[in-house]
Design a protein around this motif. Structure first.
Motif, PDB file in Angstrom:
ATOM      1  N   ARG A  81       1.825 -11.221 -10.391  1.00 34.89           N
ATOM      2  CA  ARG A  81       2.852 -12.206 -10.139  1.00 34.89           C
ATOM      3  C   ARG A  81       3.243 -12.659 -11.713  1.00 34.89           C
ATOM      4  N   PHE A  82       4.370 -12.658 -12.076  1.00 32.35           N
ATOM      5  CA  PHE A  82       4.779 -13.189 -13.207  1.00 32.35           C
ATOM      6  C   PHE A  82       6.332 -13.856 -13.254  1.00 32.35           C
ATOM      7  N   ALA A  83       6.300 -14.668 -14.412  1.00 37.82           N
ATOM      8  CA  ALA A  83       7.684 -15.018 -14.531  1.00 37.82           C
ATOM      9  C   ALA A  83       8.228 -14.552 -15.481  1.00 37.82           C
ATOM     10  N   PRO A  84       9.725 -14.182 -15.531  1.00 31.78           N
ATOM     11  CA  PRO A  84      10.684 -14.713 -14.626  1.00 31.78           C
ATOM     12  C   PRO A  84      10.355 -13.973 -13.494  1.00 31.78           C
ATOM     13  N   ASP A  85      10.721 -14.620 -12.111  1.00 34.59           N
ATOM     14  CA  ASP A  85      10.783 -13.635 -11.071  1.00 34.59           C
ATOM     15  C   ASP A  85      11.923 -12.688 -10.790  1.00 34.59           C
ATOM     16  N   SER A  86      12.802 -12.866 -11.696  1.00 33.03           N
ATOM     17  CA  SER A  86      13.927 -12.082 -11.609  1.00 33.03           C
ATOM     18  C   SER A  86      13.545 -10.519 -12.134  1.00 33.03           C
ATOM     19  N   VAL A  87      12.282 -10.469 -12.652  1.00 35.89           N
ATOM     20  CA  VAL A  87      11.906  -9.104 -13.317  1.00 35.89           C
ATOM     21  C   VAL A  87      11.174  -8.597 -12.312  1.00 35.89           C
ATOM     22  N   PRO A  88      11.505  -7.514 -11.626  1.00 40.74           N
ATOM     23  CA  PRO A  88      10.762  -6.762 -10.583  1.00 40.74           C
ATOM     24  C   PRO A  88       9.311  -6.072 -11.051  1.00 40.74           C
ATOM     25  N   ALA A  89       9.608  -5.438 -12.193  1.00 42.53           N
ATOM     26  CA  ALA A  89       8.336  -4.650 -12.901  1.00 42.53           C
ATOM     27  C   ALA A  89       8.350  -4.485 -14.263  1.00 42.53           C
ATOM     28  N   LEU A  90       7.345  -4.382 -14.730  1.00 39.02           N
ATOM     29  CA  LEU A  90       6.982  -3.987 -16.243  1.00 39.02           C
ATOM     30  C   LEU A  90       6.067  -3.153 -16.233  1.00 39.02           C
ATOM     31  N   MET A  91       6.477  -2.061 -17.568  1.00 40.00           N
ATOM     32  CA  MET A  91       5.281  -1.094 -17.740  1.00 40.00           C
ATOM     33  C   MET A  91       4.524  -1.645 -18.819  1.00 40.00           C
ATOM     34  N   ASP A 139       6.368 -11.705  -7.044  1.00 47.14           N
ATOM     35  CA  ASP A 139       7.226 -12.908  -6.872  1.00 47.14           C
ATOM     36  C   ASP A 139       8.664 -12.371  -6.859  1.00 47.14           C
ATOM     37  N   ASN A 140       8.996 -11.147  -7.367  1.00 49.76           N
ATOM     38  CA  ASN A 140      10.183 -10.766  -7.235  1.00 49.76           C
ATOM     39  C   ASN A 140      10.990 -10.414  -5.940  1.00 49.76           C
ATOM     40  N   SER A 141      12.123 -10.759  -5.578  1.00 51.50           N
ATOM     41  CA  SER A 141      12.610 -10.482  -4.167  1.00 51.50           C
ATOM     42  C   SER A 141      12.730  -8.895  -3.889  1.00 51.50           C
ATOM     43  N   LEU A 142      13.054  -8.405  -4.898  1.00 53.64           N
ATOM     44  CA  LEU A 142      13.225  -6.998  -4.304  1.00 53.64           C
ATOM     45  C   LEU A 142      11.953  -6.264  -3.903  1.00 53.64           C
ATOM     46  N   VAL A 143      11.054  -6.932  -5.032  1.00 56.92           N
ATOM     47  CA  VAL A 143       9.536  -6.170  -4.731  1.00 56.92           C
ATOM     48  C   VAL A 143       9.120  -6.557  -3.274  1.00 56.92           C
ATOM     49  N   GLN A 144       9.394  -7.754  -2.971  1.00 55.78           N
ATOM     50  CA  GLN A 144       9.015  -8.437  -1.815  1.00 55.78           C
ATOM     51  C   GLN A 144       9.567  -7.432  -0.569  1.00 55.78           C
ATOM     52  N   SER A 145      10.877  -7.122  -0.955  1.00 53.90           N
ATOM     53  CA  SER A 145      11.805  -6.387   0.333  1.00 53.90           C
ATOM     54  C   SER A 145      11.090  -4.934   0.671  1.00 53.90           C
ATOM     55  N   LEU A 146      10.208  -4.526  -0.564  1.00 55.08           N
ATOM     56  CA  LEU A 146       9.691  -3.235  -0.300  1.00 55.08           C
ATOM     57  C   LEU A 146       8.423  -3.286   0.524  1.00 55.08           C
ATOM     58  N   ALA A 147       7.822  -4.398   0.766  1.00 57.05           N
ATOM     59  CA  ALA A 147       6.467  -4.564   1.291  1.00 57.05           C
ATOM     60  C   ALA A 147       6.330  -4.271   2.779  1.00 57.05           C
ATOM     61  N   ASP A 148       5.455  -3.755   3.195  1.00 55.76           N
ATOM     62  CA  ASP A 148       5.054  -3.466   4.472  1.00 55.76           C
ATOM     63  C   ASP A 148       6.087  -2.477   5.433  1.00 55.76           C
ATOM     64  N   GLN A 153       0.779  -1.267   0.086  1.00 59.14           N
ATOM     65  CA  GLN A 153      -0.080  -0.038  -0.158  1.00 59.14           C
ATOM     66  C   GLN A 153       0.852   1.370   0.022  1.00 59.14           C
ATOM     67  N   ALA A 154       1.862   1.122   0.844  1.00 53.30           N
ATOM     68  CA  ALA A 154       2.640   2.355   0.830  1.00 53.30           C
ATOM     69  C   ALA A 154       3.369   2.729  -0.540  1.00 53.30           C
ATOM     70  N   VAL A 155       3.941   1.497  -1.027  1.00 51.17           N
ATOM     71  CA  VAL A 155       4.417   1.822  -2.360  1.00 51.17           C
ATOM     72  C   VAL A 155       3.337   2.203  -3.459  1.00 51.17           C
ATOM     73  N   LEU A 156       2.106   1.768  -3.550  1.00 54.93           N
ATOM     74  CA  LEU A 156       1.151   2.295  -4.251  1.00 54.93           C
ATOM     75  C   LEU A 156       1.031   3.630  -4.057  1.00 54.93           C
ATOM     76  N   ARG A 157       0.776   4.162  -2.906  1.00 54.78           N
ATOM     77  CA  ARG A 157       0.618   5.619  -2.702  1.00 54.78           C
ATOM     78  C   ARG A 157       1.887   6.482  -3.038  1.00 54.78           C
ATOM     79  N   TRP A 158       2.961   5.997  -3.096  1.00 53.27           N
ATOM     80  CA  TRP A 158       4.161   6.748  -3.425  1.00 53.27           C
ATOM     81  C   TRP A 158       3.917   6.856  -4.928  1.00 53.27           C
ATOM     82  N   TYR A 159       3.748   5.914  -5.687  1.00 56.58           N
ATOM     83  CA  TYR A 159       3.774   5.978  -7.167  1.00 56.58           C
ATOM     84  C   TYR A 159       2.549   6.911  -7.500  1.00 56.58           C
ATOM     85  N   GLU A 160       1.382   6.881  -6.925  1.00 56.09           N
ATOM     86  CA  GLU A 160       0.031   7.506  -7.346  1.00 56.09           C
ATOM     87  C   GLU A 160       0.311   8.918  -6.891  1.00 56.09           C
TER      88      GLU A 160
END
Lengths: 634, 397
Positions: free
Chosen positions: A514-524, A576-585, A497-504
């Motif tokens: 969630r998508f593969a490969p999990d090494s990809v953190p984000a796609l536009m 599924d990406n570890s970097l994104v997971q590390s941004l959670a909560d 939620q905090a991440v979403l607010r930051w972007y918004e």
């Protein structure tokens, strides 16, 4: 298309009342002007064919003279055609057998009676080779002169001893005039006063082209305006001194393409058990270097009968699957229709077709077995046509299914090789490839993707999946485009939620997935037409287009059904990406903010779309700044 | 340099350099043209293949060359103006880039965009189209083929807005240019277009007589929507016939088989109008046979000639059926103005048959509402509505 609404209600004969009285007999009456009109104006599809009929008459006349035994030693048949634009006339002069007064009455002026056919029938038993030299047979080809001409004049002197020269004139109605004339040389001169609507044939270049088209292979030298050199070759290329070379040249000149392979055709024998049947066939087939799309098909032949051109684009003499093959044939056993513009699809036609198919299949098998590189070149060059027909024609599919290569994200692959790389399924997209994101996502699932954007590929894949097993299991078929959930699955966004607010807060639309490969953190991800709309807006705001065109293009842009909010793209964060997971909560501090900025800009750059040069520079600038902040935080 | 010079020079250069990949582009184009007449969808696919090959080579000029021919295919063969408009906008946008500043095809691409808008709704975009045409007139050199296309486009624009005198003058100017330059293809098309223009010319030239002013001794001839003097009738029919014959001669010479259905329809129309029914029937049969044998939808004028013949003879049921068929055939091609016209014709013929209902007006109004400038069609429909009301009150009385 719908049926013609112009048809009036027809009254069928069976609907007429029947009489109980015994029937009386009658004879058909002939309405000569009507018949002449039908034969002269409606039998043929175009005016040029009249030239063929006149050439053929001249050719047969020369053959008759040569066969008569009375021709002078060293007799060289010829036909000279002269055109006079000012007078609006075309003149055909041959040194053939000429006509006597009786022959004019019996043949020239008798519809349906052919001097050539009668001679051919006489020769057929005792001298079949000579009979084959004659082309005419119907007895009304001469009438076609009235397609071109309002007035026809014939001056002729027969080879029969003491025959006088004669002048015959007609205007396309039911009467003609005949009188004595002045002419020393044996032969015939036909002068046509050309109708205004056929005046284009008085153009030398066009006339020459038309004559060459009809009579290139005919062994009768045809000259234009008394030129030294005939305009026709006088023989087909396969009768040349160096047939392979001449056929190649002929293909390049006539079909505008260098052939991948040439297949010579020859007489074909069929074993009928009790007997053999020989089809006298000559010519060649060839495979052009490539076809254009799977709906772009060849499979056509140019057909000659005894050296006389009959038609192009004959598609029934080749097997339906052979759409990557073209050719030229000459077969004296084929029967032309009366207008000589088509061929009767009789029993002989069927045998000729079988002969061609047998020789083609034998040659293709030989190439596939002995020249695999050439076969690959054929399959590669005609992949679209071949896949299209493989999808349609079961028999052909069986011939090529296991050797046909398809475009995939890992290059050209046969379907067998593809299945070894995938999990027993055929994954394909019908949109063009080229998007790195799509390719990445598919590869993320561990499989290459087949490009099925060409018509026919999908059908071919379906047939393959329906008829083949892989590791003793059925082959699955999976279409990836328009199937986003297959590649991008929605995921809960609670932890981000905090991440979403930051972007918004920065005006960026964002979704969690969630998508593969999990090494990809984000796609536009951008909507369809986003690139065009962005380009158009750039051009419009920058005055890059002339004002009226800017207005027209602006109207098109306005009409597109695209959500304005989506145009800037939607950033999909991969849970599924570890970097994104590390941004959670966790709240977004300066360091995390720099990471989010980096993800955003990398996503934009990687998508590679809707970016102007300025956008790209800006993205790099933001990216650099974010990385700089990260370094400072360290 | 026009597009053909560019093409032939490019081929020579590729040949000299042994650049087989680019020569292949030329063969692809030639092959596509072979299909153009009999199977326009196949020709389109071939052109798309060529475009992809050119794009793969990174050759922007060849890419746009194929795009132009795809547009020509959509505009002239498939008559899908909606698809053409979307593609033309994208291609015109691409063609603005500096690397295409010297591309001869650039003018053609701009003309394609205008052409699409003319075919969709000329009145609705009249101001923008007119400005674009004015701009093009300055851009296109009078000695290149593009200028002939431009004159044709100007005439199409005038025809779409029923400015028949202007259309006639433009077509005659185009014919004169064709004569000078020896361009027979454009000449043939212009002769054909002139048949349609001349059919409508009496209305623009005020040659249609007011029934109230026709005296008993006046020799008059009925045309679709009124009467003209015998002299006018003979003059106009003579003109249509001579243009149709000239178009036929050129079409035969150019082996342009796709035009025969329209040519014969005009010859049939002249025959029927003159009462020479035997010859007219023959031409009509040929026209219809060719129409159904072709894979192509003929120009709108083909239907105009067909429909007007029914109209002249009072065969309103067949005219109505034809309108309904035509509506089906053009469905999804984005021809908004033509769809509105056809909806109005439907009302007109139903009125003549006495089967017109309020729902028909609703349907016509819905079509007309899609137009950028609906006033012309609204006014014409109002005329039908007035006549309908009069018919209803007469029958009630």
């Amino acid at each position: 298309m719908a049926s013609a609404s112009a048809n009036s209600g027809a009254i069928f004969m069976s609907e007429l009342p029947h009489s109980s009285e015994s029937p009386s007999r009658g004879e058909f009456a002939l309405h000569l002007p009507g018949l002449l009109k039908v034969l002269a104006e409606h039998l043929y599809s175009n005016r040029q064919v009249a030239l063929r009929e006149l050439i053929q008459n001249a050719g047969d006349s020369c053959v008759r003279r040569a066969l008569s035994g009375d021709a002078p030693q060293g007799y060289a048949p010829r036909l000279d055609i002269r055109l006079d634009r000012a007078a609006g006339t075309l003149e055909f002069s041959d040194n053939g057998s000429g006509l006597t007064e009786d022959e004019i009455r019996d043949y020239l002026a008798t519809i349906g009676r052919s001097q050539t056919r009668e001679l051919k029938e006489n020769l057929a038993i005792f001298s079949p080779d000579d009979a084959q030299k004659l082309v005419g047979q119907f007895g009304f080809g001469f009438l076609s002169a009235f397609l071109l001409a309002s007035h026809v004049e014939v001056v002729t002197r027969s080879m029969q001893p003491d025959s006088p020269a004669l002048l015959w004139r007609a205007q396309g109605d039911e009467s003609y005039e005949m009188s004595r004339a002045q002419r020393d040389e044996i032969g015939t001169t036909i002068t046509l006063r050309v109708k205004p609507e056929a005046a284009y044939l008085l153009e030398r270049e066009l006339l020459g082209e038309t004559l060459r088209r009809f009579a290139d292979f005919l062994p009768l030298p045809i000259t234009l305006d008394g030129a030294d050199e005939p305009l026709n070759a006088g023989r087909p290329p396969w009768e040349g001194d160096d047939p392979a070379h001449e056929i190649g040249d002929y293909i390049r000149a006539r079909f505008h393409a260098p052939p991948l392979v040439i297949i010579r055709l020859g007489p074909h024998q069929f074993d009928l058990g009790h007997d053999t049947l020989e089809i006298p066939l000559e010519g060649f087939l060839f495979v052009p270097p490539g076809s254009v799309a799977s709906v772009r098909e060849y499979g056509d032949l140019s057909v000659f009968i005894r050296g006389m051109f009959i038609r192009d684009d004959e598609k029934h003499l080749l097997p339906s699957w052979a759409r990557f093959v073209r050719g030229v044939i000459d077969c004296p056993d084929l029967q032309p229709t009366a207008s000589r513009e088509d061929i009767h699809q009789d029993e002989t036609f069927g045998w000729v077709k079988k002969a061609i198919e047998a020789q083609l299949v034998s040659a293709l098998h030989g190439i596939a077995d002995e020249e695999p590189q050439l076969w690959q070149a054929i399959v590669r060059g005609h992949a679209d046509v071949i896949t299209g027909w493989a999808a349609r024609d079961e028999e052909f599919f069986e011939r090529v299914a296991d050797i046909l290569s398809f475009r995939t994200t890992r290059g050209l692959l046969t379907l067998r090789d593809y299945l070894n790389l995938s999990d027993g399924a055929l994954y394909y997209v019908t949109r063009e490839l080229g998007s790195l994101q799509e390719q990445l996502l598919a590869e993320g699932h561990g499989f290459p993707v087949i490009d099925a954007s060409w018509f026919g590929v999908e059908g071919c894949l379906r047939r393959f999946a329906a008829t083949r097993l892989h590791d003793e299991k059925r082959v699955r078929l999976v279409q990836l485009d328009d199937n986003a959930p297959e590649l991008l699955r929605a995921a809960p966004s609670d932890s981000l939620q905090a991440v979403l607010r930051w972007y918004e807060a920065r005006g960026v639309r964002v979704k969690v997935a969630r998508f593969a490969p999990d090494s990809v953190p984000a796609l536009m991800v951008y909507p369809r037409d986003a690139q065009f709309i962005a380009d158009a807006r750039t051009a419009l705001s920058g005055d890059e287009l002339p004002a009226p065109f800017a207005g027209l293009i602006g109207e098109v842009v306005e009409s597109l059904p695209v959500e304005e909010d989506d145009l800037a793209g939607v950033l999909h964060l991969n849970l599924d990406n570890s970097l994104v997971q590390s941004l959670a909560d966790a709240p977004v501090d300066a360091r995390r903010g720099a990471v989010l900025e980096t993800l955003l800009q990398v996503g934009r750059l990687f998508a590679g779309r809707t970016l102007t040069v300025g956008d790209a520079a800006g993205a790099f600038e933001e990216l650099g700044a974010a990385l700089g902040r990260l370094m400072l935080e360290e | 340099m026009d597009i053909w010079n560019w093409l032939y020079e490019s081929i020579e250069t590729h040949r000299e350099k042994g650049d087989d990949s680019r020569l292949e582009l030329y063969w692809t184009f030639r092959e596509a043209m072979d299909f153009d007449e009999q199977n326009p969808q196949a020709a389109f696919a071939a052109l798309e293949e060529g475009r992809k090959r050119a794009a793969a080579l990174g050759d922007g000029w060849w890419t746009l060359f194929f795009e132009h021919w795809k547009l020509q295919n959509l505009l002239s063969k498939q008559r899908n103006y909606g698809a053409a408009r979307d593609l033309a906008a994208r291609v015109a946008l691409e063609a603005r880039k500096p690397q295409y500043a010297a591309l001869p095809q650039r003018v053609c691409l701009q003309e394609d965009l205008i052409s699409a808008f003319v075919g969709i709704d000329a009145r609705g975009h009249a101001t923008l189209i007119q400005e674009a045409l004015d701009y093009m007139e300055k851009e296109a050199a009078p000695d290149v083929e593009c200028f002939l296309c431009l004159l044709g486009l100007q005439s199409d624009f005038a025809e779409e807005r029923a400015l028949w005198n202007e259309a006639h003058a433009l077509r005659m100017r185009l014919l004169a240019r064709c004569e000078e330059s020896g361009n027979e293809h454009h000449a043939m098309q212009s002769h054909l277009e002139l048949c349609g223009v001349i059919l409508n010319l009496p209305y623009a030239a005020e040659e249609v007589l007011d029934p109230a002013n026709i005296g008993e001794s006046d020799e008059v001839v009925p045309v679709a929507e009124g009467w003209v003097s015998r002299e006018t009738f003979e003059k106009r029919m003579g003109e249509v016939e001579s243009h149709a014959i000239r178009a036929q001669e050129l079409a035969e010479k150019l082996d342009a088989g796709e035009y025969f259905s329209e040519i014969w329809m005009w010859r049939a129309h002249v025959g029927f109008m003159r009462g020479e029914t035997e010859a007219a029937q023959e031409f009509f049969k040929r026209a219809i046979d060719r129409f159904f044998a072709n894979g192509l939808l003929p120009a709108e004028n083909f239907f105009a000639a067909w429909r007007t013949t029914y109209w002249r003879y009072g065969n309103f049921d067949k005219a109505l059926q034809l309108v309904e068929d035509e509506e089906k055939w053009i469905e999804g091609t984005g021809q908004l103005a033509r769809e509105a016209r056809l909806a109005r014709f439907r009302c007109h013929f139903k009125l003549a048959l006495g089967t017109l209902e309020a729902a028909d007006f609703e349907a016509a109004r819905a079509k007309i509402a899609l137009l950028g400038d609906p006033s012309h069609e609204q006014n014409r429909l109002a005329e039908v509505e007035t006549a309908w009301k009069n018919q209803n009150s007469a029958s009630a009385g």
